[in-house]
Enzyme design. Structure first.
Site, PDB file in Angstrom:
ATOM      1  CB  THR A 101      -0.910   0.112   1.325  1.00 38.22           C
ATOM      2  OG1 THR A 101      -1.905  -1.714   0.803  1.00 38.22           O
ATOM      3  CG2 THR A 101      -1.590   1.141   1.054  1.00 38.22           C
ATOM      4  CE  LYS A 176      -5.306  -1.586   1.258  1.00 38.00           C
ATOM      5  NZ  LYS A 176      -3.839  -2.346   1.782  1.00 38.00           N
ATOM      6  CE  LYS A 244       2.494   1.360   4.842  1.00 39.25           C
ATOM      7  NZ  LYS A 244       2.158   1.130   3.491  1.00 39.25           N
TER       8      LYS A 244
END
Length: 293
Positions: A101, A176, A244
């Site tokens: 990701t 995502k 993150k």
């Protein structure tokens, strides 16, 4: 067509999810070479027949398809765009599939630089955590050229059960972000429901039998709430990596002038947990926010 006999697959990143994913490719009969910063993490795969690569450069020179799933965009940038990285050393016509990701803009940079060298790059982040990786039931959201996606789709089918080509380069990463935004707010609701059940004197496991199959049902409720109840906070997905992801999503939302209060709240709660030393716990450790309050 990428035949098993003639195709060498490379895999970089054999952590919580990557190890299972690489194993599926090996068990499907493909020649597999692996690289990870800590070689011991690949021992199981090497014992099963995988071949060790000494570096991304080494792997790029012998693999036809390379999968990567690492920690942070900075890791992706180093592996792909560095002097000793994949694009500088990969064979023309090879396929590079990043399942980390990461940021949509980095996915687009990788695609453009790869295309200039006759290399096919696909961003294909995944969802499903350690369970999805272990059971080969990941959701895979892909961005890149149609033809390149069709070539690697049979390999993606070995790793997941829901593979969707979302569009051009970066589309997988944007998708995502939608996934992580949905999870962020949902995790708050899951924790609050478990805490409420406990405070009301109910058996939370019995409560889950009722609510996990109704309108409140979600992957997190079915798979992570039981871990909360059992006191199991081992990572299927690290808090530090979720932070993150949420920061990437928040940056993208800000750039598009979208207000995301649920995401912002979830990020602040997880950051508080990380400050208390929970960054290497699984995302279900959000439950501790209420238990420690």
């Amino acid at each position: 067509m990428l035949s098993k006999e003639d195709t060498v697959i490379g895999f970089i990143g054999t952590g919580v999810m990557g190890k299972s994913m690489a194993r599926h490719l090996l068990e499907a009969g493909y020649q597999l070479t692996v690289y990870t910063r800590t070689k011991e993490k690949a021992d199981d795969l090497l014992e099963k027949g995988a071949v060790w690569s000494d570096s991304p450069r080494d792997m790029a020179q012998k693999a036809d398809v390379i999968f990567t799933i690492v920690g942070y965009p900075s890791d992706v940038e180093e592996i792909y765009l560095g002097e000793d990285g994949l694009i500088a050393n990969a064979k023309q016509g090879s396929y590079l599939i990043d399942m980390t990701t990461s940021t949509p803009s980095l996915a687009q940079r990788i695609y453009n630089q790869a295309k200039d060298k006759g290399i096919h790059a696909i961003d294909a982040p995944v969802s499903g955590g350690d369970i999805g990786a272990r059971e080969a039931k990941l959701a895979i959201m892909a961005g890149g050229d149609d033809e390149a996606f069709l070539q690697v789709e049979p390999l993606l089918n070995i790793l997941g059960t829901n593979i969707v080509h979302q569009g051009g380069a970066g589309a997988g990463q944007h998708t995502k972000m939608c996934n992580q935004i949905s999870i962020a707010s949902n995790m708050i609701g899951v924790c609050e429901a478990v805490i409420y059940a406990e405070k009301a004197g109910l058996d939370p496991e019995t409560v889950l039998k009722s609510i996990s199959t109704g309108a409140a049902g979600s992957w997190s409720l079915s798979n992570l709430a039981p871990r909360m109840i059992d006191g199991n906070f081992e990572p299927g997905f690290y808090i530090k990596h979720f932070i993150k992801d949420m920061k990437i999503a928040l940056d993208e939302a800000t750039r598009m002038d979208i207000e995301v209060p649920g995401l912002s709240l979830a990020l602040s709660l997880y950051e508080q947990l990380a400050e208390k030393g929970e960054e290497n716990s699984g995302t279900q450790a959000l439950y501790k926010y209420w238990k420690q309050s």
